[in-house]
Scaffold this motif. Structure first.
Motif, PDB file in Angstrom:
ATOM      1  N   UNK A 104      -4.228  46.468  67.942  1.00 30.02           N
ATOM      2  CA  UNK A 104      -3.745  46.347  69.231  1.00 30.02           C
ATOM      3  C   UNK A 104      -3.618  48.098  69.866  1.00 30.02           C
ATOM      4  N   UNK A 105      -3.627  48.408  71.173  1.00 31.38           N
ATOM      5  CA  UNK A 105      -3.448  49.551  71.680  1.00 31.38           C
ATOM      6  C   UNK A 105      -2.802  50.545  71.259  1.00 31.38           C
ATOM      7  N   UNK A 106      -3.477  51.623  70.677  1.00 30.78           N
ATOM      8  CA  UNK A 106      -2.659  52.797  69.879  1.00 30.78           C
ATOM      9  C   UNK A 106      -2.435  52.542  68.582  1.00 30.78           C
ATOM     10  N   UNK A 107      -2.691  51.441  67.915  1.00 31.61           N
ATOM     11  CA  UNK A 107      -2.374  51.091  66.561  1.00 31.61           C
ATOM     12  C   UNK A 107      -3.531  51.758  65.491  1.00 31.61           C
ATOM     13  N   UNK A 108      -3.191  52.185  64.536  1.00 30.66           N
ATOM     14  CA  UNK A 108      -4.128  52.791  63.516  1.00 30.66           C
ATOM     15  C   UNK A 108      -4.833  51.744  62.630  1.00 30.66           C
ATOM     16  N   UNK A 109      -6.010  52.055  62.436  1.00 37.22           N
ATOM     17  CA  UNK A 109      -6.793  51.409  61.423  1.00 37.22           C
ATOM     18  C   UNK A 109      -7.940  52.043  60.568  1.00 37.22           C
ATOM     19  N   UNK A 110      -8.678  51.484  59.875  1.00 37.52           N
ATOM     20  CA  UNK A 110      -9.796  51.994  59.208  1.00 37.52           C
ATOM     21  C   UNK A 110     -10.853  51.228  58.629  1.00 37.52           C
ATOM     22  N   UNK A 111     -12.070  51.590  58.636  1.00 37.31           N
ATOM     23  CA  UNK A 111     -12.981  50.806  57.885  1.00 37.31           C
ATOM     24  C   UNK A 111     -13.283  51.582  56.614  1.00 37.31           C
ATOM     25  N   UNK A 112     -13.536  50.853  55.436  1.00 36.93           N
ATOM     26  CA  UNK A 112     -13.698  51.531  54.395  1.00 36.93           C
ATOM     27  C   UNK A 112     -15.114  50.980  53.461  1.00 36.93           C
ATOM     28  N   UNK A 113     -15.531  51.755  53.063  1.00 35.64           N
ATOM     29  CA  UNK A 113     -17.192  51.213  52.808  1.00 35.64           C
ATOM     30  C   UNK A 113     -16.871  51.867  51.018  1.00 35.64           C
ATOM     31  N   UNK A 114     -17.438  51.123  49.977  1.00 37.00           N
ATOM     32  CA  UNK A 114     -17.280  51.679  48.554  1.00 37.00           C
ATOM     33  C   UNK A 114     -18.721  51.150  48.026  1.00 37.00           C
ATOM     34  N   UNK A 115     -19.019  51.714  46.851  1.00 40.54           N
ATOM     35  CA  UNK A 115     -20.144  51.218  46.128  1.00 40.54           C
ATOM     36  C   UNK A 115     -21.183  51.301  46.618  1.00 40.54           C
ATOM     37  N   UNK A 116     -21.610  52.654  47.411  1.00 40.98           N
ATOM     38  CA  UNK A 116     -22.780  53.074  48.165  1.00 40.98           C
ATOM     39  C   UNK A 116     -23.223  54.304  47.277  1.00 40.98           C
ATOM     40  N   UNK A 117     -24.542  54.517  47.444  1.00 37.24           N
ATOM     41  CA  UNK A 117     -24.931  55.665  47.069  1.00 37.24           C
ATOM     42  C   UNK A 117     -24.266  57.088  47.228  1.00 37.24           C
ATOM     43  N   UNK A 118     -23.730  57.892  46.362  1.00 37.08           N
ATOM     44  CA  UNK A 118     -23.090  59.158  46.720  1.00 37.08           C
ATOM     45  C   UNK A 118     -24.164  59.719  47.480  1.00 37.08           C
ATOM     46  N   UNK A 119     -23.472  60.657  48.579  1.00 36.84           N
ATOM     47  CA  UNK A 119     -24.030  61.596  49.448  1.00 36.84           C
ATOM     48  C   UNK A 119     -25.374  61.289  50.183  1.00 36.84           C
TER      49      UNK A 119
ATOM     50  N   UNK B 223      -8.415  51.467  70.839  1.00 36.55           N
ATOM     51  CA  UNK B 223      -8.345  51.914  72.160  1.00 36.55           C
ATOM     52  C   UNK B 223      -7.742  50.899  72.863  1.00 36.55           C
ATOM     53  N   UNK B 224      -7.104  51.131  73.859  1.00 36.71           N
ATOM     54  CA  UNK B 224      -6.499  50.166  75.018  1.00 36.71           C
ATOM     55  C   UNK B 224      -7.648  49.840  75.819  1.00 36.71           C
ATOM     56  N   UNK B 225      -7.440  48.668  76.514  1.00 36.63           N
ATOM     57  CA  UNK B 225      -8.542  47.926  77.292  1.00 36.63           C
ATOM     58  C   UNK B 225      -9.387  46.944  76.576  1.00 36.63           C
ATOM     59  N   UNK B 226      -9.348  46.770  75.656  1.00 39.94           N
ATOM     60  CA  UNK B 226      -9.977  45.803  74.876  1.00 39.94           C
ATOM     61  C   UNK B 226      -9.694  44.378  75.113  1.00 39.94           C
ATOM     62  N   UNK B 227     -10.365  43.456  75.572  1.00 39.55           N
ATOM     63  CA  UNK B 227     -10.011  42.181  75.863  1.00 39.55           C
ATOM     64  C   UNK B 227      -9.309  41.471  74.784  1.00 39.55           C
ATOM     65  N   UNK B 228      -8.223  40.400  74.892  1.00 32.99           N
ATOM     66  CA  UNK B 228      -7.743  39.557  73.806  1.00 32.99           C
ATOM     67  C   UNK B 228      -8.954  38.496  73.467  1.00 32.99           C
ATOM     68  N   UNK B 229      -8.681  38.191  72.082  1.00 35.85           N
ATOM     69  CA  UNK B 229      -9.907  37.115  71.415  1.00 35.85           C
ATOM     70  C   UNK B 229     -11.527  37.777  71.550  1.00 35.85           C
ATOM     71  N   UNK B 230     -11.519  39.012  71.698  1.00 32.44           N
ATOM     72  CA  UNK B 230     -12.868  39.727  71.469  1.00 32.44           C
ATOM     73  C   UNK B 230     -13.203  39.795  70.040  1.00 32.44           C
ATOM     74  N   UNK B 231     -14.396  39.446  69.753  1.00 35.76           N
ATOM     75  CA  UNK B 231     -14.943  39.554  68.485  1.00 35.76           C
ATOM     76  C   UNK B 231     -15.923  40.882  68.139  1.00 35.76           C
ATOM     77  N   UNK B 232     -15.640  41.530  67.396  1.00 35.92           N
ATOM     78  CA  UNK B 232     -16.443  42.908  67.170  1.00 35.92           C
ATOM     79  C   UNK B 232     -16.974  42.970  65.320  1.00 35.92           C
ATOM     80  N   UNK B 233     -18.213  43.030  65.366  1.00 33.10           N
ATOM     81  CA  UNK B 233     -18.507  43.206  64.165  1.00 33.10           C
ATOM     82  C   UNK B 233     -19.117  44.403  63.837  1.00 33.10           C
TER      83      UNK B 233
END
Length: 101
Positions: free
Chosen positions: A4-19, A66-76
């Motif tokens: 939702x607009x203004x909410x905090x989130x994060x993507x986390x990737x693990x178990x990849x090769x270092x650096x 961000x704000x302005x993203x429509x409801x029921x939008x799929x993002x991959x």
């Protein structure tokens, strides 16, 4: 996060090769296109971020939704990195699907 607009989130990737350089692909359709002897999910990608893993092989991407993203939008989201041991010299993360409220 709640996507939702203004909410905090994060993507986390693990178990990849270092650096190691990594590319995050972001799109709104699951094209599931053959790519580097694997499958690229967000096709066509609307955004590509060129990043790198840390010394532990992780990548954390905090963000504010961000704000302005429509409801029921799929993002991959899907990350790829160079990997000499992977098919065609690359490895991919699982794809993530976010559905906005």
């Amino acid at each position: 996060g709640t996507a939702t607009a203004g909410s905090a989130g994060a993507l986390s990737l693990r178990r990849f090769k270092p650096l190691t350089p990594a590319t995050l692909f972001v799109g709104v359709t699951p094209g599931n296109a053959p790519f580097k002897q694997d499958v690229l999910v967000p096709v066509p990608p609307l955004l590509m971020l060129f990043l790198a893993t840390n010394a532990q092989g992780e990548l954390l991407l905090p963000f504010t939704w961000p704000g302005g993203v429509p409801s029921n939008a799929n993002i991959y989201f899907q990350a790829w990195m160079a990997d000499a041991g992977g098919p065609a010299g690359f490895s991919a993360s699982n794809a993530l699907k976010l559905l906005t409220p």
